[in-house]
Structures are given as C-alpha cells and as structure tokens.
Design an enzyme around this catalytic site. Sequence first.
Site, PDB file in Angstrom:
ATOM      1  N   SER A  20     -39.650  16.552  16.815  1.00  0.00           N
ATOM      2  CA  SER A  20     -41.068  15.796  17.564  1.00  0.00           C
ATOM      3  C   SER A  20     -41.319  16.476  18.702  1.00  0.00           C
ATOM      4  CB  SER A  20     -40.789  14.388  17.727  1.00  0.00           C
ATOM      5  OG  SER A  20     -40.755  13.587  16.474  1.00  0.00           O
ATOM      6  N   ARG A 117     -50.408  13.096   1.242  1.00  0.00           N
ATOM      7  CA  ARG A 117     -50.251  11.958   2.433  1.00  0.00           C
ATOM      8  C   ARG A 117     -51.705  11.734   2.937  1.00  0.00           C
ATOM      9  NH1 ARG A 117     -45.425  13.803   5.836  1.00  0.00           N
ATOM     10  NH2 ARG A 117     -45.630  11.828   6.703  1.00  0.00           N
ATOM     11  N   GLN A 163     -47.769   9.777  15.201  1.00  0.00           N
ATOM     12  CA  GLN A 163     -48.542  11.038  14.986  1.00  0.00           C
ATOM     13  C   GLN A 163     -50.151  10.873  15.326  1.00  0.00           C
ATOM     14  OE1 GLN A 163     -47.360  12.116  11.022  1.00  0.00           O
ATOM     15  NE2 GLN A 163     -45.357  12.685  11.412  1.00  0.00           N
ATOM     16  N   ASP A 323     -37.597   6.892  11.014  1.00  0.00           N
ATOM     17  CA  ASP A 323     -36.892   8.154  10.318  1.00  0.00           C
ATOM     18  C   ASP A 323     -35.630   7.900  10.040  1.00  0.00           C
ATOM     19  OD1 ASP A 323     -39.386   9.425  10.467  1.00  0.00           O
ATOM     20  OD2 ASP A 323     -38.898  10.712  12.426  1.00  0.00           O
ATOM     21  N   LYS A 350     -44.114   8.914   3.281  1.00  0.00           N
ATOM     22  CA  LYS A 350     -43.607   9.876   4.125  1.00  0.00           C
ATOM     23  C   LYS A 350     -43.411  10.942   3.223  1.00  0.00           C
ATOM     24  CE  LYS A 350     -42.775   7.937   7.868  1.00  0.00           C
ATOM     25  NZ  LYS A 350     -43.496   8.529   9.132  1.00  0.00           N
ATOM     26  N   ARG A 354     -39.956   7.185   0.493  1.00  0.00           N
ATOM     27  CA  ARG A 354     -38.647   6.932   0.669  1.00  0.00           C
ATOM     28  C   ARG A 354     -38.041   5.553   0.330  1.00  0.00           C
ATOM     29  NH1 ARG A 354     -38.858  10.003   6.488  1.00  0.00           N
ATOM     30  NH2 ARG A 354     -38.309  12.197   5.663  1.00  0.00           N
TER      31      ARG A 354
HETATM   32  C1  S3P Z   1     -43.190  11.737  14.143  1.00  0.00           C
HETATM   33  C2  S3P Z   1     -43.851  10.318  14.046  1.00  0.00           C
HETATM   34  C3  S3P Z   1     -43.249   9.523  12.925  1.00  0.00           C
HETATM   35  C4  S3P Z   1     -42.123  10.307  12.054  1.00  0.00           C
HETATM   36  C5  S3P Z   1     -42.295  11.614  12.072  1.00  0.00           C
HETATM   37  C6  S3P Z   1     -42.519  12.349  13.208  1.00  0.00           C
HETATM   38  C7  S3P Z   1     -43.762  12.395  15.255  1.00  0.00           C
HETATM   39  O1  S3P Z   1     -44.280   9.545  11.837  1.00  0.00           O
HETATM   40  O2  S3P Z   1     -41.812   9.573  10.898  1.00  0.00           O
HETATM   41  O3  S3P Z   1     -40.919  12.172  11.270  1.00  0.00           O
HETATM   42  O4  S3P Z   1     -43.397  13.291  15.641  1.00  0.00           O
HETATM   43  O5  S3P Z   1     -44.874  11.709  15.954  1.00  0.00           O
HETATM   44  P1  S3P Z   1     -45.679   8.603  11.898  1.00  0.00           P
HETATM   45  O6  S3P Z   1     -46.384   8.636  13.311  1.00  0.00           O
HETATM   46  O7  S3P Z   1     -46.415   8.814  10.898  1.00  0.00           O
HETATM   47  O8  S3P Z   1     -44.836   7.162  11.879  1.00  0.00           O
END
Ligand code: S3P
Length: 437
Positions: A20, A117, A163, A323, A350, A354
Amino acid sequence: MRIKPAKCIKGRLSLPGDKSISHRAALIAALAKGKSRLKNFASGEDCAATLSCVRQLGVTVQEAGHEVLIESSGDLVSPSETLDCRNSGSTLRMLAGMLAGQSFDATLTGDDSLRRRPMRRIIEPLELMGAHIESQDGRPPLHIKSGGPLTPIFYVLPVASAQVKSCIMFAALHTDGRTAVIERTSTRDHTERLLQWFDVPIEILTPSDYSSNTIVVEGAVCLTAREVTIPGDISSAAFFVAAAAMLPESDLIIDNVGLNPTRTQFLTTLLSLGAHIETDNHRDECNEPVGSVYVRGFERNTGFRGSRGRLVIDCAGVAALIDELPLLAIVGTQIPGGLEIRDAAELRLKETDRIAATAKNLRAMGAEVKEFDDGLAVDGPVRLQGATIEPGGDHRIAMGFAVAALIAEGESEIKDAGCVGVSFPEFFHLLEAVMEH
Ligand code: S3P
C-alpha cells in the site's frame, strides 16, 4: 506447490516493502518535482504495474534492487497507450484520482479480475468534482476525459475504503480549494501520512468518540521530491506471524515491519486469543510507525484461548482486518468456539470472491464452514487435513492456505501458487527458510 506439515517456524526475517505504501510513494513521487528515492520498495507485480503506469505518464523510473528512483518535472504527460493496472485495484483507483484533473485523456484497464471489480465508488465522487469518466457498467476500462481544474467537495464515503478515500485525496490536489473526505469507519491512513511527509497540508479531525475521521486536503500545492523508506509489509508478515503463533516451539523475529495502528489489528486479535506476540524497537520512519515483531509458538498441548461462543469480527473490525480476513478464518478453525465474520460483503469484490474461495478451500481441508452473503462462520478447534487448494488466482488465498497446510495432517498442494507474486514473490522461498519439519 506441495507443502508438508511443519514442526515449527524459527528465524529472523526482514520483509519487502509494504504494498500500500509503495503504490502511494510511487504516485506521489510522480507528482513531486525532482528526484525521489524510494527505499525498500515492494517487490510484487501490483507495484510493478504502478511503476509502469507512472513511466507511461512521462516520469523517469529507475529500479536498482529494492530501491526505486523517480524523477519528475511535477507534471504528467499524455500517455500514448492504455494504462494497464494488471491485477491492482489500488493502482487503478488511486491513479484515476490523479488523472481526473489533467489536461489529457487517459484510459485505465486491468486483467480479467480487475475488469470485474466495481469502480462506481470512485466515478461518483470524481464526477462530483467535475471529472468526466466513461465506463461500461461502472467497471474498467475507465476512459478519463481531459478537463479543467476540479472543484473541491465535501464527501462522506459510502464504503469503508482506503482506495476510494485516497482517490479523492489525489483528485483534491488538482483543485484550488479544500476538499473534505469523511470516513465513518477508519481505514489505512498511508495517503494522509505520506502526503504530509511531502509537505502537503492535510488536516485530520477526529471527534473524541472516534466515530469518524474528516480528512481535509489543501489543493494547488507544488510537491517537491523526497526520500522515502518503506517499512516491511505487515500484511505479508501476518502469514508468518500466524504460522509461528500456531506451531509449538516456534521462535520468529520480523524486523523493520510497519506497525501503523490502522494495519495491526491482526496482531491485536491474535494477542487477545492468547498468542505469544510482542513488538519492540518502535520508531517512526518517514511518518510511519515501524518496529520488530517477536512471535513464540504455543506450549505443547495448549492453543488459542476461546472466547465465550464464537469470536465475532464485524463492522469496524472488518475494515481494520480487510486483507487478513481469509487468514483469520483459517486461524478461526483453531479457536475453541470458532470464528464468525459478518459485515464483510466487500470481500466478495476483491481479487476473487474471498468469502467463496475461503469457504471452499477450508471445506476441502475438512473444516465446517457456513457461508453468508456478508461473511462466514467456521467451527473450531479442528484438525485440518492436507488437500488440494485452488486460490482462484488470488495471492492472499494462496498464502493463507499455505499457512493452513503447515498445521494440517498430510501434504497439501496449492494450485497456481505463482499468483503470490502479485504482492509477495519471495513468500515460498522465505517460508522454506524459516520452517522446520
Ligand atoms: C488498499 C486498501 C484495501 C485493501 C487493498 C489495499 C490500499 O482496499 O484491501 O489490498 O492500498 O488502499 P479497499 O480500500 O478497497 O478496501
């Protein structure tokens, strides 16, 4: 990949950089004038996709071992081809925010999984800011049309998603005002921390009851290049922590790992179940908490402490563990009373579904699993049986079930095990180095 049960996990590890944080560091460095040095950059394919998109936007990217040098004029140029984000939702959603206010068109797409997605969650707020985005059915490819500066918004996130939050924060940089994003459930705050590290004025307002966070981003700021040291990935560490905690006589140290409180709920949950986990050597690096994690296995013939009835993970717990939930479901088969995960319909959206993938593979290993629309429940404790595992191309399912294979009776086979390369290509090699049969 065939995996035999292990006796214990012993050793000392330092892990590749957090996925991330690496995405964000590459994207922010692409907007920052000058040469940014990113140390311990993530080694997986997802972050490689971010780097190749950044290159297509006219930014110079040099890779040397675990270091990445990013040199930018501070402005992006029109890409001559479609930007391929491959398997990476983070790349596509955050890049869409960065590209929304630009004076050129860009198309973002990805592999079969990413093209399934949902993207309405970013299209809607970006359109509120004045962006023009075309898609079919709210899924990639996304065609982002050139446009003028965006308008600041005040936006309450309808889904708990770092995200989406980050996408809006990146778009906010192309406004000439203050954008406020409100999250009712905390999610990882790496964008906030890294933008602050690059001297972007960010204000975070949290009421005393912690019921929400309001993140205010100041637009029209010129960013300057910086050095960033990226901590080891705590979500990658989680697989080793779970294995070491469950296997008696284990003794494992993981150094230089990210200990950001928005990411450490997995450690907290295992601790609450009686696992022997300690953290030490705490420090801040580039505005992110970092430290070492020590794990000892249970004494022989002991195991997790049961909670009264099933341990339930829901609401805010889901966002904090997003995650780690498949891995936690596997761990749940070893908890007296078992584990139930609810409010987690997001897991179906995801890299793969999952919930379905976890339920199917746990059943193959002999566990009792109930599947719900928004989660699952597993009974525990149960002795898992070696089985053939089908991760469905999902890296976290493959790694989670490699851990399950270590505590099972008999050998397991993980099909399509190369998918771990999405986040952690070194996974099987490091596992081999620390496990004893
Ligand atoms: C992430 C946020 C999460 C996570 C992903 C990485 C990020 O997703 O599941 O593996 O780097 O901001 P979401 O924001 O869609 O929940």
